[in-house]
Design an enzyme around this catalytic site. Sequence first.
Site, PDB file in Angstrom:
ATOM      1  N   SER A 267       0.836  -1.195   0.000  1.00 26.82           N
ATOM      2  CA  SER A 267       0.000   0.000   0.000  1.00 26.82           C
ATOM      3  C   SER A 267       0.871   1.246   0.000  1.00 26.82           C
ATOM      4  CB  SER A 267      -0.894   0.020   1.241  1.00 26.82           C
ATOM      5  OG  SER A 267      -0.125   0.308   2.406  1.00 26.82           O
ATOM      6  N   ASP A 268       0.338   2.316  -0.595  1.00 25.45           N
ATOM      7  CA  ASP A 268       0.925   3.621  -0.314  1.00 25.45           C
ATOM      8  C   ASP A 268       0.711   3.875   1.172  1.00 25.45           C
ATOM      9  OD1 ASP A 268       2.099   6.129  -0.571  1.00 25.45           O
ATOM     10  OD2 ASP A 268       0.957   6.661  -2.358  1.00 25.45           O
ATOM     11  N   TRP A 269       1.411   4.862   1.701  1.00 28.66           N
ATOM     12  CA  TRP A 269       1.462   5.051   3.157  1.00 28.66           C
ATOM     13  C   TRP A 269       0.103   5.530   3.671  1.00 28.66           C
ATOM     14  CZ3 TRP A 269       4.938   2.523   1.407  1.00 28.66           C
ATOM     15  CH2 TRP A 269       6.144   2.249   2.031  1.00 28.66           C
ATOM     16  N   GLY A 270      -0.618   4.611   4.327  1.00 28.21           N
ATOM     17  CA  GLY A 270      -1.945   4.919   4.824  1.00 28.21           C
ATOM     18  C   GLY A 270      -3.047   4.672   3.821  1.00 28.21           C
ATOM     19  N   ALA A 271      -2.749   4.014   2.705  1.00 31.54           N
ATOM     20  CA  ALA A 271      -3.751   3.808   1.659  1.00 31.54           C
ATOM     21  C   ALA A 271      -4.565   2.536   1.837  1.00 31.54           C
ATOM     22  CB  ALA A 271      -3.081   3.790   0.284  1.00 31.54           C
TER      23      ALA A 271
END
Length: 716
Positions: A267-271
């Site tokens: 995931s992208d950071w926090g996605a």
Amino acid sequence: MPLSMASIWLLCAVAPCSAHGAVPGASGAPALGPAERARRLVARMTVAEKLSMLHGPAGGSAQCSVSPRCAYVGNVAPIERLGIPPINMNDGPQGFRTADAQKGTSTAWPAGITLAASWDEAAALEWGRGMGKEFYDKGSNIQLGPGLNVARVPVNGRNFEYLSGEDPYLGYRMVQPVVKGIQSQKVLANAKHFILNNQETNRGAVSAETDERTRFEVYYPPFEGAIEAGVASVMCSYNKINNVYSCENPTTLRELRSLGFEGFVMSDWGAAHSTSIAAGLDVEQPGQDWMNAELLEAALKSGAVKEAQVDDSVRRILTQLYAIGVMDEPLGTWDWRNRLRNVTTAASVASARKLSGLGTVLLRNEGQLLPLRKTGQRVAVIGLADEKAIYHAGGSGSVEPSFVSTPLQGITDAAKALGSQVTFDDGSCALRAAALAKTSDVVLVFVGTLSAEGSDRGSLSLDVGVDWHSQNALVAAVALAAGAKTAVVVTTPGAVLLPWSREVAAIVSNFMPGQQAGNAIADILFGHVNPSGKLPLTFPNHDNETDFSPAQYPGLPNPRVPFYAFYTERLLVGYRYYEHHNISFTTGFPFGHGLSYTSFEYSQLDIQGTLGGMKVSFLVRNTGSLPGSEVAQLYLYFPEAAGEPLQLKGFQKTSTLAPGSAQEVSLLLRPRELSIWNNGEHRWMPVDGRFQVRIGSSSRDIRIKGEFFYGTQAFV
């Protein structure tokens, strides 16, 4: 008595991990191959060990200085019992981004958009190798890059990070050597952001509303190129696609696998928004809100997640760690203290200078003002050329180097060798700058703008994105005083408006040039390097020249906080829109445009059928007086019934040609390049009929034309 196989496995399972290398025999001999070695290792792991590989640390802290568990931007804990090293992920797409305490210990390379402007696959390979080496030396085994999103929205704040410019085929070609270069250094590349992360405005909630054909023809090809190059991992993006978040979108993650991707998805950071391992997410970063052991164990108990799915995710991760060589390095290679090293070298700085020059585009050169080779001249340098010079943009794509070569210093050094005198004015007063320009033999005006992750640019104007908002007025005043002897250098994170472009003699764009900005631009201006870059995206005549409605960008129902962006333009992205609507360039410049200090002639077009495709050959000759390289471009018009816009389908940069010498260029059009995506069949379908070939120096500078008939009923 010899030990039984069962005894050997038991010893391996309980043997302590060596401080200097993986546990002997723990992962099988290299001859077994990465997939089999990973399979055997997964078979020896406990459920808890498997789950520990699917997320970052609790709390998601990153780039800390107190623990190896949070030392990098992204972290996965090691499994010491089995000799599995920590997974140390770091930004970013154009160099190792350091925390405050380590600033100045890595090289600020030219940005992705600058490499895209080189159209040079050898340069892309060098860029990948150079960055990969620095990540390796700092103990990071995953580089969070390259960035690949197609520049659908000209004001997108992250266009500077991306290798694709506004064309999927350009991205498809340019990404392959970058991935190979990074991974040659035993560092995993990470292709991002999958998919349709084409704006920063409300990126965490906006839904990209697209059809299947648009995804496959415009936005997937750069990722497909990364996959063909063996990319180890892909990062899913913040946005939604057709109202489902990217990191839990079963349609697009399934389509990613259909492209041949065998690596793992992070995931992208926090996605991450759910425990979405069943949908195709393998690793959550930077923390463990959704892919933590508690939620996954509950899902396993309920049957919502099968242990085989967990095994598949872990196997994908380990297979790539084996394939790239991470697992076979001494464990000390990935020690978190290595991030403190200063990895900038004389070689990396020299490479950054070279690559910046290769990605610099000469847009205009009336009267052959450039290169500056006369001796004893009075050279005025005006504008953003001192410590205010722009060299990189903001966010995860930024790198703080130990030093920046400013344009003023680079030009001063180059001018000294010619016995020329340099006078600097910061341009804060247009009248004063114009007076200096009037009394000078050559005037070099430096202008630019910035963007950053997290927001889009408010406009393509130079007067947006920087603290100083009078750059266009400055150039206009200088042009009025000394137009015929004025060259403007434009540093920009993407497309930009140049309303005064026909009022000055020369214009050069170096996009985001990196820490060697000054030396690299001096190399171009003084002719030590003959420019060969080409625009990877269109420079428009005015804002929103592609006539986006609010529904298309930034989206609806409220453009300030849009929740739906409708891709109703479908295939007409960038230059394709310009060609379809026959838009003339008055102050802007077309896709693929870029001049040289010499000239080139195209001739002897030959088109021959090959097994399943077409081979297009022609001759490029240097007809000027200086050595130089040309990027020859091939565009196709599909048969009229197909309804396809003009498309780039081939390019090649020549070697450096001496005056009078020539090189034969041969470009292969595969069946894929002659096909369109069929939504009903969910596959590529070759087009039958007469294709028109356009070959030249840009999308608007076509030198030779031809056509061929292509016919087949087979699916690709």
